[in-house]
Design a protein around this motif. Structure first.
Motif, mmCIF file in Angstrom:
data_model
loop_
_atom_site.group_PDB
_atom_site.id
_atom_site.type_symbol
_atom_site.label_atom_id
_atom_site.label_comp_id
_atom_site.label_asym_id
_atom_site.label_seq_id
_atom_site.Cartn_x
_atom_site.Cartn_y
_atom_site.Cartn_z
ATOM 1 N N THR A 108 -44.815 79.117 84.755
ATOM 2 C CA THR A 108 -44.813 77.595 84.052
ATOM 3 C C THR A 108 -43.759 76.774 84.589
ATOM 4 O OG1 THR A 108 -45.862 78.774 82.121
ATOM 5 C CG2 THR A 108 -44.768 76.695 82.051
ATOM 6 N N ILE A 109 -43.796 75.844 85.000
ATOM 7 C CA ILE A 109 -42.606 75.000 85.395
ATOM 8 C C ILE A 109 -42.235 73.953 84.578
ATOM 9 C CG2 ILE A 109 -41.914 73.475 87.250
ATOM 10 C CD1 ILE A 109 -42.928 75.848 88.574
ATOM 11 N N VAL A 110 -41.012 74.490 84.088
ATOM 12 C CA VAL A 110 -40.469 73.831 82.605
ATOM 13 C C VAL A 110 -40.298 72.351 82.819
ATOM 14 C CG1 VAL A 110 -38.576 73.745 81.023
ATOM 15 C CG2 VAL A 110 -39.543 75.930 81.687
ATOM 16 N N SER A 111 -39.777 71.726 83.678
ATOM 17 C CA SER A 111 -39.968 70.349 83.734
ATOM 18 C C SER A 111 -41.091 69.663 83.846
ATOM 19 C CB SER A 111 -39.102 70.075 84.805
ATOM 20 O OG SER A 111 -39.642 70.795 86.062
ATOM 21 N N THR A 112 -42.005 70.181 84.546
ATOM 22 C CA THR A 112 -43.245 69.553 84.247
ATOM 23 C C THR A 112 -44.081 69.808 83.142
ATOM 24 O OG1 THR A 112 -43.785 70.723 86.504
ATOM 25 C CG2 THR A 112 -45.621 69.587 85.521
ATOM 26 N N MET A 113 -43.618 70.794 82.261
ATOM 27 C CA MET A 113 -44.227 71.081 80.807
ATOM 28 C C MET A 113 -43.599 69.896 79.938
ATOM 29 S SD MET A 113 -44.474 74.595 79.064
ATOM 30 C CE MET A 113 -45.505 74.970 77.545
ATOM 31 N N LEU A 114 -42.335 69.535 80.149
ATOM 32 C CA LEU A 114 -41.799 68.535 79.551
ATOM 33 C C LEU A 114 -42.383 67.244 79.662
ATOM 34 C CD1 LEU A 114 -37.786 69.871 79.570
ATOM 35 C CD2 LEU A 114 -39.517 69.928 77.837
ATOM 36 N N LEU A 115 -42.388 66.830 81.095
ATOM 37 C CA LEU A 115 -43.110 65.815 81.413
ATOM 38 C C LEU A 115 -44.426 65.677 80.772
ATOM 39 C CD1 LEU A 115 -41.773 65.539 84.915
ATOM 40 C CD2 LEU A 115 -41.229 64.111 83.015
ATOM 41 N N ALA A 116 -45.291 66.744 80.895
ATOM 42 C CA ALA A 116 -46.792 66.912 80.301
ATOM 43 C C ALA A 116 -46.524 66.421 78.766
ATOM 44 C CB ALA A 116 -47.505 68.177 80.649
ATOM 45 N N GLY A 117 -45.680 66.969 78.185
ATOM 46 C CA GLY A 117 -45.607 66.704 76.811
ATOM 47 C C GLY A 117 -45.439 64.992 76.450
ATOM 48 N N ILE A 118 -44.501 64.545 77.496
ATOM 49 C CA ILE A 118 -44.330 63.076 77.121
ATOM 50 C C ILE A 118 -45.649 62.429 77.354
ATOM 51 C CG2 ILE A 118 -43.296 61.042 78.051
ATOM 52 C CD1 ILE A 118 -40.878 62.903 78.972
ATOM 53 N N ALA A 119 -46.249 62.836 78.316
ATOM 54 C CA ALA A 119 -47.770 62.267 78.587
ATOM 55 C C ALA A 119 -48.735 62.647 77.344
ATOM 56 C CB ALA A 119 -48.472 62.764 79.732
ATOM 57 N N ILE A 120 -48.797 63.501 76.915
ATOM 58 C CA ILE A 120 -49.468 64.048 75.751
ATOM 59 C C ILE A 120 -49.233 62.892 74.448
ATOM 60 C CG2 ILE A 120 -50.122 65.531 73.866
ATOM 61 C CD1 ILE A 120 -51.427 66.347 76.353
ATOM 62 N N ASN A 121 -47.618 62.759 74.456
ATOM 63 C CA ASN A 121 -47.326 61.940 73.317
ATOM 64 C C ASN A 121 -47.714 60.549 73.477
ATOM 65 O OD1 ASN A 121 -45.828 63.849 71.386
ATOM 66 N ND2 ASN A 121 -44.091 63.580 73.009
ATOM 67 N N ALA A 122 -47.813 60.069 74.809
ATOM 68 C CA ALA A 122 -48.213 58.880 74.881
ATOM 69 C C ALA A 122 -49.848 58.662 74.579
ATOM 70 C CB ALA A 122 -48.183 58.473 76.367
ATOM 71 N N ILE A 123 -50.688 59.767 75.014
ATOM 72 C CA ILE A 123 -51.987 59.605 74.924
ATOM 73 C C ILE A 123 -52.304 59.640 73.455
ATOM 74 C CG2 ILE A 123 -54.328 60.879 75.289
ATOM 75 C CD1 ILE A 123 -52.940 61.810 77.936
ATOM 76 N N THR A 124 -51.561 60.618 72.623
ATOM 77 C CA THR A 124 -52.055 60.831 71.169
ATOM 78 C C THR A 124 -51.754 59.368 70.464
ATOM 79 O OG1 THR A 124 -50.141 61.921 71.000
ATOM 80 C CG2 THR A 124 -51.763 63.284 71.098
ATOM 81 N N GLY A 125 -50.526 58.909 70.900
ATOM 82 C CA GLY A 125 -49.934 57.690 70.357
ATOM 83 C C GLY A 125 -51.096 56.584 70.568
ATOM 84 N N ALA A 126 -51.720 56.511 71.689
ATOM 85 C CA ALA A 126 -52.865 55.532 71.868
ATOM 86 C C ALA A 126 -53.979 55.636 71.168
ATOM 87 C CB ALA A 126 -53.028 55.373 73.218
ATOM 88 N N VAL A 127 -54.423 57.031 70.990
ATOM 89 C CA VAL A 127 -55.396 57.290 70.017
ATOM 90 C C VAL A 127 -55.266 57.229 68.468
ATOM 91 C CG1 VAL A 127 -57.050 59.397 69.254
ATOM 92 C CG2 VAL A 127 -56.214 59.194 71.903
ATOM 93 N N THR A 128 -53.895 57.695 68.105
ATOM 94 C CA THR A 128 -53.673 57.138 66.842
ATOM 95 C C THR A 128 -53.765 55.700 66.444
ATOM 96 O OG1 THR A 128 -52.383 58.941 66.735
ATOM 97 C CG2 THR A 128 -51.952 57.655 65.004
ATOM 98 N N GLY A 129 -53.009 55.058 67.333
ATOM 99 C CA GLY A 129 -53.277 53.491 67.272
ATOM 100 C C GLY A 129 -54.896 53.082 67.176
#
Lengths: 349, 261
Positions: free
Chosen positions: A158-179
Motif C-alpha cells: 500500500t502506497i500511503v500517499s496514493t491512498m490519501l489522494l484516492a480518499g480525496i477523489a472518493i470524497n469528490a465523487i461521493t459529494g457529487a452523488v450526494t448532490g
C-alpha cells in the motif's frame, strides 16, 4: 510535556465519563437530579432507593435520554478509536476516517438509502429493515475503503500517499452523488439529508442502539489488540514486516473494522467530524504515542467529547436543537489549527 | 545463507545480474561498490523487501519466501539506512519494538533486561527516556541499531542469527562509526551472520571478513578480504586509481587515491 501514567489517566477519564453521563441524562426540558437518576436505574434493576422521582422523569430518562446518551458514548468511542487506528496505519497524524472517504462513503449510502430506500423496505422482513440502514452505511463505508485501498495497491504494497489522494477523489465523487440525490429528494427527505450532513443524535432510540451495537462493539473490542502492530507500523511497513508483523493482514483487518464502526455510527448519527482527528492528538500529548494506551484512552475521551457536545447541541438553544457536527467543528477545528501550529516540527510527512 | 543467480530487472534494465554468493556464519560480509552498483537493491532482495526477477535466497536452509514472517523476525534483523519515525516515542520504547517478535502483548522481564543491556552496549543508556524526535540524526541511527540488536539478541531456538545493515554508519561520527562496526563484528564472532552495505572503503576493508564487490549490477568478486584486497580490482570497480597500503603501525589496510597532486 511530561507524559502521564496511562493507568491513572484512564481512571480519571472513566470518572469524567460517568459524571458527564450522569449530568447529561439529567439536563434538558425535564430536569433529573443525579441521585434521582441513580434511583430510577436502581428501580429498573429491581432495587429500591430513598430518592423520590416522578413517573414523567422516569419515562424521559429511560425512553429518551438514556439511549441517546449511550449512543453518544458509543459514537464518540468508535469515531475516536477509528481515528487513532487510521492515523497509526497511515503514519500520518492528519489522517481521519472522513479524510480517506470512509465517512463520506457511509453517508452517501445513507442518502441513497433515504431517497430510494422506502421502495426497498416495503419488501423486506422486519428484522432486516431494522438493520437495513446500518448495513447500507457499512456497505458504503466498506466500498469506499475498498476502492481507496485497491487504488493504492502497487505490487502488493500500500502506497500511503496514493491512498490519501484516492480518499480525496472518493470524497469528490461521493459529494457529487450526494448532490445529485438532493435534487431528486422531496422536502422530508431533504431534511433527513441535511441531518446526515451535519450529524445529530436525535434519532437515537433503544431500537437504533441495538441495531448498531454489534457493529460498534466488535471494533471497540478487537482494535486494541492491534496496538503492537500499529506501533511497529510507525517505523514504516518494511520495518514492521521485519519485526514479524503480517502487514497485509493487519491492513485488511484495520480497514474492515474501521469501516464497520464508522459505517455504524454514520447510520444513526450522520457525519460528526473532528472527533477522530482531535481526540487522539490530545491523548498523544498526555500519555505518548504508544497504541497500547492510545486506542483505549482515545475511545474513553471520544465518548466524553461526544456526550458533552450532544448536551450542548440540545440545551444551548432549547427547545431548538443544533446539529452536533457544528458543535464538534466549533470545538475541533480551532483546536486542530492550534495543534498544527504548535507541533509543526512533528508534521514532517 | 546462500544467494543463487540473483537478477533484478526494472523496465528491462538489469539492476542486478546473476549474483551468487554464500554468507557464512561467524563472518562479517561487507558489500562494496560505486554509487548505483546495486548494493542496496541486493540487500533488499536478501531481506525479502524486493522480489528478485530470477534466482533464489536460501536462509537457514529454507527458501526465504517460505519462512513465516513472525518466526523469521525472531532471528533476523534488518537495519535500514533511514527510518521515518514521526511519533514522539521514547528511545526506550523504540528499542523495545525490537522485542516485539518475542512477546505477545506485554514485555517480560527478560525483554526489559535485553533492552537495558543493548542500550548499554550501544552507549545510549543516557538517552533512554528522551523523546526520539528530539535526537540528532546520528543519535536516531544508533537507536535503531540498538533496536535491531535487541531483536536478534540470543535465543536458544536459533543458534545462528542474521543481521542485515544498509549503510549503518552513514550519519555517524568517527567514534560511532567504529563502535558500530565493532559491535557488528563481535556479533558475527558469536557465530552469527552479518551482511553490511558500506560506502567507506577503508572502514569496509578494516572490519570485513569477506567482501563482495559490485559494479553495474554485476558481481566483480566475492571472497576473503585478503584475496579481494588489491589495487587493480579496486581501481577497476571504482574507475579511479586506488592503491592499497598496509598501515605501518596498526597493520590494517589503508586505501588511498593513487596519483600525485
Amino acid at each position: 510535556m511530561q507524559q502521564k501514567n496511562p493507568n491513572r489517566v484512564s481512571v480519571i477519564l472513566l470518572a469524567i465519563l460517568l459524571i458527564t453521563i450522569l449530568l447529561s441524562v439529567g439536563m434538558g426540558a425535564v430536569t433529573i437530579a443525579p441521585m434521582q437518576t441513580i434511583a430510577i436505574l436502581a428501580k429498573q434493576a429491581g432495587m429500591a432507593m430513598h430518592a423520590s422521582f416522578t413517573s414523567e422523569q422516569e419515562a424521559v430518562l429511560t425512553i429518551i435520554r438514556l439511549p441517546r446518551v449511550l449512543m453518544a458514548v458509543l459514537t464518540g468511542a468508535t469515531l475516536a478509536i477509528a481515528g487513532a487506528t487510521i492515523q497509526g496505519l497511515f503514519r500520518n497524524p492528519l489522517a481521519d476516517p472522513a479524510l480517506i472517504g470512509i465517512s463520506s462513503g457511509a453517508s452517501v449510502a445513507a442518502v441513497v438509502f433515504i431517497v430510494c430506500g422506502h421502495h426497498l423496505l416495503a419488501h423486506l422482513p422486519n428484522i432486516i429493515s431494522m438493520y437495513a440502514l446500518s448495513l447500507a452505511t457499512f456497505v458504503g463505508a466498506f466500498l469506499a475503503t475498498l476502492v481507496v485501498y485497491k487504488l493504492s495497491q502497487v505490487n502488493g504494497k500500500t502506497i500511503v500517499s496514493t491512498m490519501l489522494l484516492a480518499g480525496i477523489a472518493i470524497n469528490a465523487i461521493t459529494g457529487a452523488v450526494t448532490g445529485m440525490f438532493t435534487f431528486a429528494a422531496n422536502d422530508a427527505q431533504l431534511r433527513s439529508i441535511t441531518f446526515w450532513a451535519l450529524g445529530s443524535l436525535g434519532g437515537a432510540t433503544w431500537r437504533t442502539l441495538s441495531a448498531v451495537l454489534p457493529f460498534m462493539c466488535i471494533p471497540l473490542l478487537v482494535l486494541p489488540a492491534m496496538s503492537k502492530s500499529l506501533n511497529a507500523f510507525a517505523l514504516g511497513e518494511a520495518n514492521a514486516q521485519h519485526l514479524g508483523i503480517d502487514t497485509e493482514r493487519t491492513k485488511r483487518i484495520i480497514v474492515l473494522l474501521t469501516a464497520l464502526c464508522v459505517g455504524a455510527s454514520v447510520s444513526v448519527t450522520g457525519v460528526i467530524g473532528f472527533v477522530g482527528l482531535v481526540v487522539p492528538h490530545i491523548i498523544r500529548a498526555i500519555t505518548g504515542p504508544d497504541h497500547r494506551y492510545l486506542l483505549i484512552l482515545s475511545a474513553l475521551a471520544g465518548a466524553v467529547l461526544v456526550v458533552v457536545a450532544d448536551l450542548l447541541a440540545r440545551t444551548l438553544f432549547a427547545p431548538a436543537e443544533l446539529p452536533i457536527g457544528i458543535i464538534t467543528a466549533i470545538i475541533g477545528a480551532p483546536f486542530f489549527l492550534y495543534l498544527l501550529l504548535k507541533d509543526r516540527k512533528f508534521q514532517r510527512v | 545463507m546462500q544467494a543463487t543467480n540473483i537478477s533484478f530487472q526494472v523496465n528491462g534494465r538489469y539492476i542486478l545480474k546473476g549474483v551468487s554468493f554464500d554468507a557464512l556464519p561467524g563472518k562479517l560480509l561487507v558489500i562494496l561498490g560505486s554509487n548505483g552498483a546495486g548494493k542496496s537493491t541486493l540487500l533488499k532482495i536478501l531481506s525479502g523487501e524486493l522480489i528478485a526477477s530470477s534466482g533464489n535466497v536460501i536462509l537457514d536452509g529454507i527458501d526465504l519466501n517460505k519462512h513465516a514472517t513472525a518466526e523469521l523476525a525472531k532471528f533476523r534483523g534488518v537495519l535500514h539506512q533511514q527510518t521515518a519515525l514521526n511519533l514522539p516515542f521514547t528511545v526506550y520504547e523504540v528499542v523495545m519494538m525490537g522485542r516485539y517478535p518475542h512477546y505477545a502483548n506485554t514485555p517480560q522481564q527478560a525483554d526489559h533486561t535485553t533492552v537495558n543491556n543493548v542500550l548499554a552496549q550501544t552507549g545510549i543508556t543516557h538517552l533512554a527516556h528522551r523523546n526520539y524526535l528530539t535526537l540528532s540524526g546520528g543519535e536516531q541511527q544508533r537507536v535503531h541499531l540498538a533496536r535491531v540488536f535487541a531483536q536478534v539478541h540470543y535465543t536458544a531456538k536459533h543458534p545462528i542469527r542474521y543481521l542485515f545493515m544498509d549503510e549503518p554508519v552513514n550519519s555517524l561520527d568517527i567514534l560511532h562509526q567504529h563502535t558500530t562496526l565493532q559491535l557488528a563484528k563481535e556479533f558475527a564472532r558469536e557465530g552469527n551472520c552479518v551482511i553490511a552495505v558500506l560506502h567507506d572503503l577503508n572502514l569496509g576493508m578494516q572490519y570485513a571478513d569477506n567482501i563482495l564487490m559490485l559494479k553495474n549490477g554485476i558481481m566483480v568478486c566475492c571472497g576473503n578480504t585478503q584475496q579481494v584486497l588489491n589495487s587493480e580490482v579496486l581501481s577497476t570497480v571504482y574507475d579511479f586509481p586506488l592503491k592499497v597500503l598496509t598501515h605501518s603501525l596498526y597493520n590494517y589496510p589503508v586505501i588511498i587515491p593513487a596519483f600525485a597532486n
